[in-house]
Motif scaffolding. Structure first.
Motif, PDB file in Angstrom:
ATOM      1  N   VAL A 132       0.834  -1.205   0.000  1.00 24.78           N
ATOM      2  CA  VAL A 132       0.000   0.000   0.000  1.00 24.78           C
ATOM      3  C   VAL A 132       0.866   1.252   0.000  1.00 24.78           C
ATOM      4  O   VAL A 132       0.614   2.203  -0.751  1.00 24.78           O
ATOM      5  CB  VAL A 132      -0.961   0.003   1.207  1.00 24.78           C
ATOM      6  CG1 VAL A 132      -1.685   1.349   1.311  1.00 24.78           C
ATOM      7  CG2 VAL A 132      -1.980  -1.122   1.077  1.00 24.78           C
ATOM      8  N   HIS A 133       1.902   1.275   0.809  1.00 27.32           N
ATOM      9  CA  HIS A 133       2.773   2.447   0.857  1.00 27.32           C
ATOM     10  C   HIS A 133       3.502   2.658  -0.469  1.00 27.32           C
ATOM     11  O   HIS A 133       3.681   3.793  -0.909  1.00 27.32           O
ATOM     12  CB  HIS A 133       3.766   2.309   2.009  1.00 27.32           C
ATOM     13  CG  HIS A 133       3.123   2.459   3.357  1.00 27.32           C
ATOM     14  ND1 HIS A 133       3.791   2.249   4.542  1.00 27.32           N
ATOM     15  CD2 HIS A 133       1.867   2.795   3.706  1.00 27.32           C
ATOM     16  CE1 HIS A 133       2.984   2.468   5.558  1.00 27.32           C
ATOM     17  NE2 HIS A 133       1.798   2.780   5.077  1.00 27.32           N
ATOM     18  N   ALA A 134       3.918   1.560  -1.118  1.00 29.14           N
ATOM     19  CA  ALA A 134       4.579   1.689  -2.421  1.00 29.14           C
ATOM     20  C   ALA A 134       3.620   2.265  -3.456  1.00 29.14           C
ATOM     21  O   ALA A 134       4.007   3.083  -4.303  1.00 29.14           O
ATOM     22  CB  ALA A 134       5.099   0.326  -2.881  1.00 29.14           C
ATOM     23  N   ILE A 135       2.363   1.859  -3.394  1.00 30.25           N
ATOM     24  CA  ILE A 135       1.358   2.416  -4.304  1.00 30.25           C
ATOM     25  C   ILE A 135       1.211   3.912  -4.070  1.00 30.25           C
ATOM     26  O   ILE A 135       1.196   4.715  -5.016  1.00 30.25           O
ATOM     27  CB  ILE A 135       0.008   1.700  -4.112  1.00 30.25           C
ATOM     28  CG1 ILE A 135       0.088   0.253  -4.615  1.00 30.25           C
ATOM     29  CG2 ILE A 135      -1.119   2.451  -4.829  1.00 30.25           C
ATOM     30  CD1 ILE A 135      -1.118  -0.599  -4.240  1.00 30.25           C
ATOM     31  N   LEU A 136       1.103   4.298  -2.813  1.00 33.00           N
ATOM     32  CA  LEU A 136       0.856   5.704  -2.496  1.00 33.00           C
ATOM     33  C   LEU A 136       2.075   6.582  -2.733  1.00 33.00           C
ATOM     34  O   LEU A 136       1.945   7.810  -2.826  1.00 33.00           O
ATOM     35  CB  LEU A 136       0.374   5.837  -1.048  1.00 33.00           C
ATOM     36  CG  LEU A 136      -0.972   5.166  -0.754  1.00 33.00           C
ATOM     37  CD1 LEU A 136      -1.366   5.375   0.703  1.00 33.00           C
ATOM     38  CD2 LEU A 136      -2.068   5.676  -1.680  1.00 33.00           C
ATOM     39  N   GLU A 137       3.244   5.988  -2.866  1.00 27.63           N
ATOM     40  CA  GLU A 137       4.444   6.749  -3.228  1.00 27.63           C
ATOM     41  C   GLU A 137       4.517   7.028  -4.731  1.00 27.63           C
ATOM     42  O   GLU A 137       5.352   7.820  -5.188  1.00 27.63           O
ATOM     43  CB  GLU A 137       5.695   5.982  -2.785  1.00 27.63           C
ATOM     44  CG  GLU A 137       5.883   5.954  -1.272  1.00 27.63           C
ATOM     45  CD  GLU A 137       6.950   4.975  -0.827  1.00 27.63           C
ATOM     46  OE1 GLU A 137       7.562   4.314  -1.711  1.00 27.63           O
ATOM     47  OE2 GLU A 137       7.172   4.850   0.385  1.00 27.63           O
ATOM     48  N   THR A 138       3.649   6.386  -5.501  1.00 25.98           N
ATOM     49  CA  THR A 138       3.586   6.583  -6.947  1.00 25.98           C
ATOM     50  C   THR A 138       2.768   7.835  -7.244  1.00 25.98           C
ATOM     51  O   THR A 138       1.753   8.082  -6.585  1.00 25.98           O
ATOM     52  CB  THR A 138       2.916   5.370  -7.618  1.00 25.98           C
ATOM     53  OG1 THR A 138       3.608   4.183  -7.225  1.00 25.98           O
ATOM     54  CG2 THR A 138       2.917   5.497  -9.130  1.00 25.98           C
ATOM     55  N   PRO A 139       3.169   8.662  -8.217  1.00 16.97           N
ATOM     56  CA  PRO A 139       2.352   9.831  -8.574  1.00 16.97           C
ATOM     57  C   PRO A 139       0.900   9.435  -8.841  1.00 16.97           C
ATOM     58  O   PRO A 139       0.625   8.372  -9.412  1.00 16.97           O
ATOM     59  CB  PRO A 139       3.040  10.354  -9.843  1.00 16.97           C
ATOM     60  CG  PRO A 139       4.463   9.924  -9.689  1.00 16.97           C
ATOM     61  CD  PRO A 139       4.421   8.588  -9.001  1.00 16.97           C
TER      62      PRO A 139
END
Length: 250
Positions: A132-139
């Motif tokens: 989830v955090h990796a997703i939210l770090e994506t523009p």
């Protein structure tokens, strides 16, 4: 020549990936639909050619999340899409560890059960929190591609959770999983292994009962996909941000 990446594809036109496909276009409970060009689920990216790399970049992919174990990656590493596409390795189940359990189960007299393995994947709450955090770090306007080896088990569970969080109903979550069987049977080696699998076919072939049991387990234990992500340590704000990326208003 690769086809236009500006179109909305259900299964992406990649000849080296049999199971690369969109999560966009599913109706949600509030009358919206899941967003296109935001999430792609796939099998491994180990054989991409230059045209396919260009296609995926043009399609909007800016983060790749590799859910495989370390040995799987060592044997068949992903081919990078571009220098400015982030690559995140977040293991949801290391098959190097599970192999002995898998062999033991498949040699036993009883039929393999979905939660023998899918329950183990769901126990990796730290892994799902990192995803989830990796997703939210994506523009916000970019696309996240997540995958395992065949894009079926680890990828299938994550896809189910994301679709459910977006408000997609149970039947569509199951149907999204089931499509994998016909896609990966396009691969000659997989078709051969499947034909020889015997009691393993139910697990190998993305049988709808497999994800249905898993979906019901999540709902019974956690109440919802949101409840599961809470159990993973994902905050309310992060869950809201994730849902916002998943859904586009009608």
């Amino acid at each position: 020549m690769m086809k236009s990446y500006e179109m909305m594809w259900q299964r992406l036109p990649l000849h080296t990936c049999a199971n690369a496909r969109e999560l966009g276009g599913y109706p949600t409970a509030d009358g919206s639909q899941t967003a296109w060009h935001r999430f792609v689920r796939s099998d491994r990216l180990s054989f991409l050619d230059d045209d396919e790399r260009e296609f995926l970049y043009g399609y909007g992919v800016r983060t790749v999340i590799d859910l495989r174990g370390s040995q799987e990656i060592a044997e068949h590493p992903d081919i990078p899409i571009s220098d400015d596409v982030a690559y995140r390795h977040i293991t949801l189940l290391d098959l190097n560890i599970a192999d002995s359990r898998l062999d033991e189960l498949m040699k036993s007299d009883r039929e393999p059960q979905a939660l023998d393995f899918y329950g183990t994947i769901l126990e990796n709450t730290e892994g799902f929190r990192k995803v989830v955090h990796a997703i939210l770090e994506t523009p916000e306007d970019a696309c996240v591609l997540f995958h395992c080896t065949e894009g079926k088990d680890r990828t299938g569970i994550l896809a189910m959770l994301l679709l459910s969080l977006a408000g997609v109903d149970r039947n569509d979550c199951i149907a999204n999983y089931e499509i994998t069987r016909e896609n990966i049977l396009r691969k000659p080696y997989y078709a051969h292994d499947f034909a020889q699998a015997g009691s393993r076919q139910k697990l190998m072939g993305s049988d709808p009962d497999t994800i249905a049991v898993t979906y019901d387990f999540v709902m019974q234990r956690y109440g919802s996909a949101e409840g599961y992500f809470h159990a993973c340590g994902v905050s309310d704000a992060a869950i809201a941000a994730l849902r916002k990326r998943l859904v586009v208003s009608a």
